[in-house]
Every structure is written in structure tokens, then in C-alpha cells.
Scaffold this motif. Structure first.
Motif, mmCIF file in Angstrom:
data_model
loop_
_atom_site.group_PDB
_atom_site.id
_atom_site.type_symbol
_atom_site.label_atom_id
_atom_site.label_comp_id
_atom_site.label_asym_id
_atom_site.label_seq_id
_atom_site.Cartn_x
_atom_site.Cartn_y
_atom_site.Cartn_z
ATOM 1 N N PHE A 20 0.801 -1.213 0.000
ATOM 2 C CA PHE A 20 0.000 0.000 0.000
ATOM 3 C C PHE A 20 0.834 1.264 0.000
ATOM 4 C CE2 PHE A 20 -3.202 -3.046 0.576
ATOM 5 C CZ PHE A 20 -4.170 -2.536 -0.272
ATOM 6 N N PHE A 70 0.016 3.860 -2.875
ATOM 7 C CA PHE A 70 -0.267 5.271 -2.613
ATOM 8 C C PHE A 70 0.746 6.189 -3.271
ATOM 9 C CE2 PHE A 70 -2.903 3.826 0.995
ATOM 10 C CZ PHE A 70 -4.065 4.378 0.508
ATOM 11 N N GLN A 74 -13.883 -14.164 18.487
ATOM 12 C CA GLN A 74 -13.908 -14.148 17.027
ATOM 13 C C GLN A 74 -15.190 -13.510 16.518
ATOM 14 O OE1 GLN A 74 -13.353 -18.162 17.356
ATOM 15 N NE2 GLN A 74 -11.139 -18.115 17.097
ATOM 16 N N TRP A 89 -9.126 6.270 -2.578
ATOM 17 C CA TRP A 89 -8.317 5.084 -2.278
ATOM 18 C C TRP A 89 -7.900 5.041 -0.815
ATOM 19 C CZ3 TRP A 89 -8.783 1.206 -5.288
ATOM 20 C CH2 TRP A 89 -8.981 1.392 -6.660
ATOM 21 N N ALA A 90 -7.526 6.176 -0.278
ATOM 22 C CA ALA A 90 -7.085 6.199 1.117
ATOM 23 C C ALA A 90 -8.232 5.829 2.041
ATOM 24 C CB ALA A 90 -6.540 7.585 1.469
ATOM 25 N N PHE A 105 -9.208 2.029 1.828
ATOM 26 C CA PHE A 105 -8.163 1.153 2.353
ATOM 27 C C PHE A 105 -8.077 1.246 3.876
ATOM 28 C CE2 PHE A 105 -3.543 0.899 3.566
ATOM 29 C CZ PHE A 105 -3.563 -0.475 3.712
ATOM 30 N N TRP A 156 -9.768 -1.338 8.339
ATOM 31 C CA TRP A 156 -8.943 -1.855 9.426
ATOM 32 C C TRP A 156 -9.386 -1.383 10.804
ATOM 33 C CZ3 TRP A 156 -4.052 -4.423 8.502
ATOM 34 C CH2 TRP A 156 -3.708 -4.534 7.153
ATOM 35 N N LEU A 204 -10.224 -4.257 -7.810
ATOM 36 C CA LEU A 204 -9.167 -3.603 -7.046
ATOM 37 C C LEU A 204 -9.703 -3.107 -5.695
ATOM 38 C CD1 LEU A 204 -6.187 -3.089 -7.510
ATOM 39 C CD2 LEU A 204 -6.747 -0.796 -8.262
ATOM 40 N N ILE A 212 -9.959 -6.055 -3.410
ATOM 41 C CA ILE A 212 -8.648 -6.452 -2.885
ATOM 42 C C ILE A 212 -8.234 -5.500 -1.765
ATOM 43 C CG2 ILE A 212 -6.191 -6.659 -3.441
ATOM 44 C CD1 ILE A 212 -7.068 -7.491 -6.281
ATOM 45 N N VAL A 213 -8.427 -4.216 -2.017
ATOM 46 C CA VAL A 213 -8.020 -3.207 -1.040
ATOM 47 C C VAL A 213 -8.756 -3.399 0.279
ATOM 48 C CG1 VAL A 213 -8.239 -0.750 -0.533
ATOM 49 C CG2 VAL A 213 -7.260 -1.469 -2.686
ATOM 50 N N ILE A 246 -7.880 -7.052 2.213
ATOM 51 C CA ILE A 246 -6.593 -7.245 2.884
ATOM 52 C C ILE A 246 -6.690 -6.935 4.376
ATOM 53 C CG2 ILE A 246 -4.254 -6.301 3.085
ATOM 54 C CD1 ILE A 246 -4.056 -6.341 0.096
ATOM 55 N N ILE A 248 -5.932 -9.758 7.292
ATOM 56 C CA ILE A 248 -4.828 -9.612 8.247
ATOM 57 C C ILE A 248 -5.341 -9.630 9.686
ATOM 58 C CG2 ILE A 248 -3.017 -8.035 9.059
ATOM 59 C CD1 ILE A 248 -2.055 -8.841 6.486
ATOM 60 N N VAL A 265 -7.216 -13.716 10.241
ATOM 61 C CA VAL A 265 -6.506 -14.990 10.151
ATOM 62 C C VAL A 265 -5.790 -15.351 11.457
ATOM 63 C CG1 VAL A 265 -4.637 -16.203 8.980
ATOM 64 C CG2 VAL A 265 -6.375 -15.026 7.651
ATOM 65 N N PRO A 266 -5.010 -14.445 12.026
ATOM 66 C CA PRO A 266 -4.357 -14.837 13.277
ATOM 67 C C PRO A 266 -5.364 -15.081 14.403
ATOM 68 C CG PRO A 266 -3.341 -12.871 12.342
ATOM 69 C CD PRO A 266 -4.602 -13.107 11.591
ATOM 70 N N PHE A 325 -8.285 -16.254 14.231
ATOM 71 C CA PHE A 325 -9.005 -17.502 14.073
ATOM 72 C C PHE A 325 -8.095 -18.716 14.198
ATOM 73 C CE2 PHE A 325 -12.175 -14.762 12.171
ATOM 74 C CZ PHE A 325 -13.304 -15.281 12.755
ATOM 75 N N LEU A 326 -6.895 -18.574 13.718
ATOM 76 C CA LEU A 326 -6.069 -19.762 13.556
ATOM 77 C C LEU A 326 -5.009 -19.947 14.629
ATOM 78 C CD1 LEU A 326 -5.548 -19.806 9.705
ATOM 79 C CD2 LEU A 326 -7.289 -20.917 11.071
#
Lengths: 56, 709
Positions: A24, A28, B196, B244-245, B248, B252, B499, B502-503, B506, B510, B513-514, B516-517
């Protein structure tokens, strides 16, 4: 079936956030570069799409 | 070049506009009822259907999905046709989309009133409706992409990007968060458990704000603000970075809803970092909106539409400044579980979503009906009464939240908690009254708008056939040599969607996954055992009545909380909680360690009349639990479902569960009898008492084990 504890740990998990950060950061950097370099007349044209056409 | 003639579909826009107005009034009325219930518990009417735990989800769902949802579609269907110079792809799909969405809303209202809920905030609807939502959403996407593919404007304006990102991200969020195992047509369990489930839920919950309340509305801002001001957006370059910013970083930030809870520390830190970063794109967007009016601010004086839009964008700026601040752990320690959060979301909902929608309606309806607005004076009145309503709503709640939190944390010089929980509730009353007044003002404004718009429609003449013409796109696009890679994306809607996906994926991957697993993220506790059948049934009643709306089950590791509620909550305690019930608001006290705190009879009397056990309580009575028989017909299926989800009931337990249930119910009935309460062991209250008395006890058993060693 249950989503739990398949792994005790993931080796090298540190690489995941590092890789995503790199992806990223580069993305960017490229977008910013594109935005700075973009052709002015083109930007103006696209920018005016909502207001240019008085048919609406 | 030859011009093609075509017609815009204004009818679908009109239909969504009407639905927006109708549901805004319904949603706000439900909100007002909920607000008044906190002041006058009698307004719960002692009925299951109208109790706060069900009214509040109806309010939130109606505002988010009915009011704002229809507002999105109204704006998207109007702006997209014009930005793409094409009629919507299919009138049939438009109609299916419209009526499908209204059907979802009606089903949602009915099922929530009846207590069919998954118990996950803003995702309360049961699985058949979840599937229906998915289908209707696909219809919307199909219609949108069909239109994009038939467009007569090569370049996709930035508003369209926001619509595409909205479509794809909401689809992802809805599907991932709604994975559940059905027990019957109206009952299911979340696939995820405990920590979870919490991470998935708040990834969803936060991004519902991001991709349902924010990105589509930013798209609308990028279209309607330039339209209303009659000048292009301040900086198109900024809007590209903004887009985009924003998508993305937003994805999170979910774990900031779970600070100081039993979620892994790294996830919380990740949420904090991205929340702070989010300030940049959010304010970039706000500045882009406001600066569009640079040198034209005098127009705001004369245009009620611009007034609404300016306040909306300003409210967006305030809410998105406050959000990152609330995500700081030290601020969140004060604000979380209090009315501060309620004030924060209402600056967003009333200011940003509400005012932007009103502004668009005032701009759109006169255009659709080829007339002027019936009364500018009334519209101005709406603007001022609405603005006043927001202030009167939010300011007291900020004050209330801060005060309540301070009281929770207050210790005497001797080291005792200074205030009973009930003291903090009683102190809230003047603020709750003020909030209800603010909400009433805002609602009056909306009613005035409805009258004004009805009058406008009456005097106007609906422009059903709006002719337009534009040259068709030539089949091949000839890129010139200095064409840039990003322009390739701007021309290609599918690439843009992929796209975007995907953005946004991700961030989720991230984070999940940790969690859960990797085992170390959810340390198990050996003394934590699955719920008994009766407790499981009781827990389902807890979910049905929406107890989580007012009671948390999450003791944070603060002295003020461990002193009040007991040992702080551990991740391992929730491994059998499908769904998790941590809650997000403490209108009443935390219940994580309520088990064994009071005798069974206390709970019995408390459910019949809360004020008899705790004077001044504003909890509604739940007398029907004392009268209604527990329906155990689904018990077998429930145990089987739990086993499928990994809860370690013994082999064949689904056949024996009912015996265990009856035995435990008898014990509780006997207990109640000792305290002079005669009741049959078949009543719902018995199951609820079993669950309440179980809560938080497992970990006490562990302490005993340790002591014995």
C-alpha cells in the motif's frame, strides 16, 4: 467446522503486515505520483462531468 | 458524431425518494419512543413487542437500512444515469430492487418486533432475510454494472467509484458477518463464537458505518454538492486520493470498538493506528466538499439546499475528527459504554446522513416535478429547527456520557466506589429529557419537510419522460501514448471493483486470520464448560429480548470495573458464546459476573417489576416471562447446531438434553419456593434465571481449583 486453533502459531507472521504495508505504500506513492502528474485538461474535463451537461 | 436519444428513468428516483421520506419519519418516531422510554419506563407498555430491547434495534435498523438505504438508492439512481449518460440498465431490475428492499424493511420490522433476532448489532435480522438482502443487493449491483457497461461517458466520475466500492464492500461485510447455522426458519446461531464473533461483528459494524453511511454518501456529495453550487468540485486530484485512502484505511479500524476488551492486544493496536490515520482521508473529503464553495459562500445565504449540504459536510468533519479521538485508548476508557457514543453517532446520523438527504430532497423534488419548492420559508424553518435539534440532542449526551463515566470511576478517599450504579442512572434523567426534546425538534423539522414536499409535488407536474442525448461511445478506446495506468482503472468498472475488493479484503484478512487460527490469541480456560440446555434456552431469551442493548458482558481491566463487577473478562470465557453478547452500551450495569450475586427469587421479582428490587430502575418489566411457557421444541436442533459449531457436548446429548433441562428447572423452582414464590418449572423465567445465575461463574470455579491445589 469450527474456526479455531488450527495452528499453534504461524511462522514468520511478521512478514504479512510488512508485505501489506509495502503494497500500500507503493500503491499510494503511485496514485499520488499519478495525481500530481495528471494532465490538467483531462482532470478538468472529468471534474466537470456533473456540471457540464445542461441537458440534465 | 451521431447523437443517441434516450430517456432518464425518473420514476424509480421518485419511488426511492418517497420511501426515504416515509421511512425517515418511521425511524425517527421509533427513536423518539426509545428515548422517551428511558425517561418514562411506562412507555414500554409492559408488552414484549414495545419493550426497549426490541424498539432500539427497530430504530437503528430503520434509520440505517430504511431511511439512509433508500436515500442512497434515490441519489445513486438519479446521479448515476446522468453521470453515465444512460438510462438504468433494466426497469425491471430497478423495480425488483425497489420492492425487494421495501419487503426487507417490512420483514425486518415485523421480525424484530416479534423478537426474532441474531443478537448482533445492526445485523439483527435472521437468516432468511439475510439471504433476501443478498439477492436484492445483487440485483442492485447487476443493474448498476449493466448501466455502467452501456454508458455514453467514457470516464467514470469519482462518485461512481464510491458507489462501486459501496456495492462490493457491503456485499463482503454482509456475507461474512451473517454466516450462521439455522436451527429453524426464525432462529440461527452465529458461526463464530466469543472473541472471534466480536472481531467479525465490529469489523462489520464499523464498516457498515464506513460503507453504508459514508462512502455512498460521499459519492452523493461529489455529485449533488457541485450540482447545487453549480461549480465543479474543489480538487478532483484530491478526490482520487480521498477515495483510495478512505476505503483502504477504513476497513482496518473495526477493533477500536473493542478497546480494553478480551480481544488480542495487537488487534486493538491495529484498530487504533488505522483510526488515527483515517482522519487524513476523512478530512481530505470534507475539505474538498467545503472548498467547492470557495468564493461562492454568499450563495449559501440564499440557497436552503446549500445550507443543508454545508452543515452535513461540517457534521461529517466533526464526527470524523471525534472518531479517531474516541479510538485513542485513554479517551475510549472514558467514553466507551456511555452516552458519549450515542452523541457521536447522532452527529453523524442527524447531521451528515440526515441533512445531506434533506438537502438532496429539496434539490431533487422540485426538479423532478418541474416546479419551484412550495415554500422556501418552511424549508429554512426546517433547517434551523433541525440544526437546533442536533445541538439539543448531542450536547446533553456528551455531558451525560462524561459525567456517567466519571461517576463510574469515582472512589472515596477510603478506596470504596463512591456511587452505586443506580446513582449514575438517576443522574442521567435531565440529560435524557433534553435529548428527547432535541430529537422531537429534529422530527418536527422532518414533518415540516414532508408537508413542504407534498405541497411541491401537488403543484408540480412530474417529469416522467426526461429526454437526453449523447454520442455513443466508439467501440474501441484508442489510448494515446502518454496514457496512464490509473486511467485504465478509471475506464474499467470491473477492474475498479476488483481492485476495491482487494483493497478492502486485505485489512479483514490480516485481522482475522491470526485471531481464528493461532491458539495463543484465545487462551482456553479448562473450567469453562458449555451451557446446560436450560441455560442455553435462557440465553436465547436474553438475546430475544435484546438485553445486550443496555447491558454489557465485558468487564474491562480497570480498578473501577473490577471493584464494581468482579474479575475482568478473559477471552477464554466466551468460547461457547454463539453469538457473543458483550454489548456496546451500559444503560444498566454489566452482567458478566451476575451469576450467584443475587438469589433466584431476586431475579424473579426483578423481572416482574424491576423497581421492586432496585428503586428508580428504568428497566422495563418483563412480566410475560413469568406467564409464558418455555418452548423446548427446538432444543434438540439447538444442541445439534452447537455440536456442529464445535461445542463439546457428549455424543448423543441432543436426546438427553431435555431431561437435564427439566431437572435443572425443578431445582430452580424449588429454590424459588423456599423464598415463597410458587411457579411452574415450565416458565420462561426459569430458563432466564438459569442463564443469569451461570454468567461469569466458570472462572470462579477455576479460582477454587487453584486454591485447592
Amino acid at each position: 467446522m469450527k474456526f479455531i486453533n488450527y495452528l499453534e502459531s504461524i511462522t514468520g507472521i511478521g512478514i504479512y503486515p510488512l508485505v501489506s504495508l509495502m503494497i500500500f505504500f507503493m500503491f499510494f506513492a503511485l496514485v499520488t505520483l499519478y495525481v500530481i502528474k495528471a494532465d490538467k485538461s483531462y482532470i478538468n474535463k472529468v471534474k466537470n462531468i456533473p456540471v457540464s451537461n445542461e441537458l440534465q | 458524431m451521431e447523437l443517441e436519444k434516450f430517456r432518464y428513468d425518473n420514476k424509480i428516483v421518485k419511488m426511492f425518494a418517497y420511501a426515504t421520506i416515509l421511512w425517515s419519519l418511521v425511524g425517527m418516531l421509533a427513536g423518539l419512543l426509545a428515548a422517551l422510554q428511558l425517561v418514562l419506563p411506562a412507555l414500554n407498555f409492559d408488552l414484549p413487542y414495545t419493550s426497549f430491547g426490541r424498539v432500539r434495534p427497530i430504530h437503528t435498523n430503520a434509520i440505517i437500512f430504511a431511511f439512509v438505504g433508500n436515500g442512497i438508492f434515490m441519489g445513486v439512481y438519479y446521479s448515476m444515469q446522468r453521470l453515465l449518460k444512460a438510462r438504468m440498465f433494466s426497469d425491471m431490475l430497478s423495480k425488483i430492487h425497489f420492492w425487494g428492499w421495501q419487503l426487507i424493511i417490512v420483514l425486518a420490522a415485523l421480525t424484530l418486533v416479534l423478537g426474532y433476532t441474531t443478537g448482533k448489532e445492526y445485523a439483527e435480522l435472521e437468516w432468511p432475510i439475510d439471504i433476501l438482502i443478498t439477492l436484492v443487493w445483487v440485483v442492485f449491483g447487476w443493474n448498476m454494472f449493466g448501466t455502467i457497461l452501456r454508458r455514453r461517458e467514457r470516464h467514470l466520475y469519482v462518485a461512481i467509484w464510491f458507489y462501486i466500492a459501496t456495492f462490493v464492500t457491503v456485499a463482503m461485510l454482509h456475507i461474512v458477518n451473517s454466516i450462521e447455522i439455522p436451527v429453524s426458519l426464525t432462529k440461527s446461531y452465529s458461526w463464530y463464537a466469543g472473541v472471534q464473533d466480536a472481531l467479525v461483528q465490529w469489523w462489520y459494524g464499523h464498516n457498515a458505518v464506513a460503507f453504508f453511511l459514508t462512502t455512498p454518501y460521499l459519492g452523493l456529495m461529489y455529485y449533488f454538492l457541485p450540482k447545487a453550487a453549480n461549480r465543479p468540485v474543489f480538487s478532483y486530484r484530491l478526490s482520487i486520493i480521498h477515495f483510495w485512502a478512505l476505503i483502504f484505511i477504513y476497513i482496518w479500524a473495526g477493533p477500536h470498538h473493542l478497546l480494553y476488551t478480551a480481544t488480542p492486544d495487537w488487534a486493538q493496536s491495529l484498530g487504533v493506528v488505522f483510526s488515527i490515520m483515517l482522519l487524513a482521508p476523512s478530512w481530505g473529503g470534507m475539505i474538498n466538499g467545503l472548498l467547492t464553495l470557495r468564493g461562492a459562500w454568499d450563495r449559501v445565504r440564499d440557497s436552503v439546499v446549500l445550507k443543508f449540504l454545508v452543515v452535513a459536510v461540517t457534521a461529517y468533519g466533526m464526527a470524523t475528527f471525534e472518531g479517531p479521538m474516541l479510538s485513542l485508548k485513554n479517551v475510549n476508557a472514558i467514553s466507551h459504554f456511555t452516552d458519549w457514543t450515542i452523541a457521536h453517532v447522532h452527529v453523524g446520523a442527524l447531521g451528515w446522513n440526515g441533512f445531506l438527504t434533506f438537502g438532496i430532497l429539496y434539490w431533487l423534488i422540485p426538479r423532478l416535478f418541474q416546479t419551484k419548492l412550495y415554500s422556501d420559508k418552511l424549508a429554512n424553518m426546517h433547517f434551523w429547527i433541525g440544526t437546533l435539534g442536533i445541538v439539543v440532542y448531542a450536547v446533553p449526551l456528551y455531558w451525560a456520557g462524561f459525567m456517567q463515566s466519571s461517576m463510574w470511576k469515582d472512589f472515596t478517599p477510603e478506596g470504596q466506589l463512591k456511587w452505586q450504579f443506580m446513582d449514575t442512572v438517576t443522574k442521567m434523567m435531565p440529560f435524557y429529557i433534553a435529548r428527547a426534546i432535541g430529537g422531537t425538534l429534529y422530527l418536527i423539522g422532518a414533518i415540516v419537510m414532508t408537508y413542504n414536499l407534498i405541497k411541491t409535488v401537488k403543484i408540480g407536474n412530474f417529469l416522467e419522460v426526461e429526454e437526453a442525448e449523447a454520442p455513443a461511445l466508439s467501440g474501441e478506446y484508442h489510448s494515446h501514448s502518454k496514457d496512464h495506468w490509473h486511467r485504465w482503472i478509471e475506464r474499467k468498472p470491473v477492474q475498479l471493483m476488483v481492485l476495491s475488493l482487494i483493497v478492502v479484503a486485505i485489512g479483514g484478512i490480516i485481522e482475522f486470520v491470526p485471531a481464528f487460527l493461532v491458539k495463543s490469541n484465545i487462551p482456553t480456560i479448562s473450567s469453562v464448560k458449555p451451557y446446560t440446555p436450560l441455560e442455553l434456552e435462557g440465553r436465547d431469551i436474553y438475546v430475544r429480548e435484546g438485553c445486550y442493548v443496555c447491558h454489557s458482558q465485558m468487564i474491562r481491566p480497570f480498578r473501577s470495573e473490577t471493584a464494581r463487577y468482579g474479575e475482568y473478562s478473559k477471552a477464554g470465557e466466551f468460547v461457547y458464546d454463539h453469538p457473543f453478547q458483550w454489548g456496546s452500551k451500559r444503560t444498566g450495569p454489566d452482567l458478566a459476573r451476575i451469576g450467584g450475586k443475587y438469589p433466584d427469587s431476586w431475579h424473579y421479582n426483578h423481572m416482574l417489576d424491576p423497581t421492586s428490587m432496585s428503586p428508580n430502575s428504568i428497566m422495563p418489566p418483563y412480566s410475560w416471562l413469568l406467564d409464558d411457557d418455555l418452548n423446548t421444541s427446538l432444543l434438540r436442533g439447538k444442541i445439534k447446531a452447537m455440536k456442529t459449531l464445535g461445542v463439546p457436548y457428549p455424543e448423543g446429548y441432543e436426546d438427553k438434553a431435555i431431561d437435564d433441562l427439566n431437572k435443572q428447572a425443578e431445582e430452580i423452582t424449588t429454590n424459588l419456593k423456599k423464598d415463597g414464590i410458587e411457579t411452574a418449572s415450565s416458565k420462561e423465567i426459569i430458563a432466564l434465571i438459569a442463564y443469569l445465575q451461570r454468567m461469569g461463574k466458570d472462572i470462579k470455579a477455576e479460582n477454587k481449583e487453584v486454591a485447592n491445589k
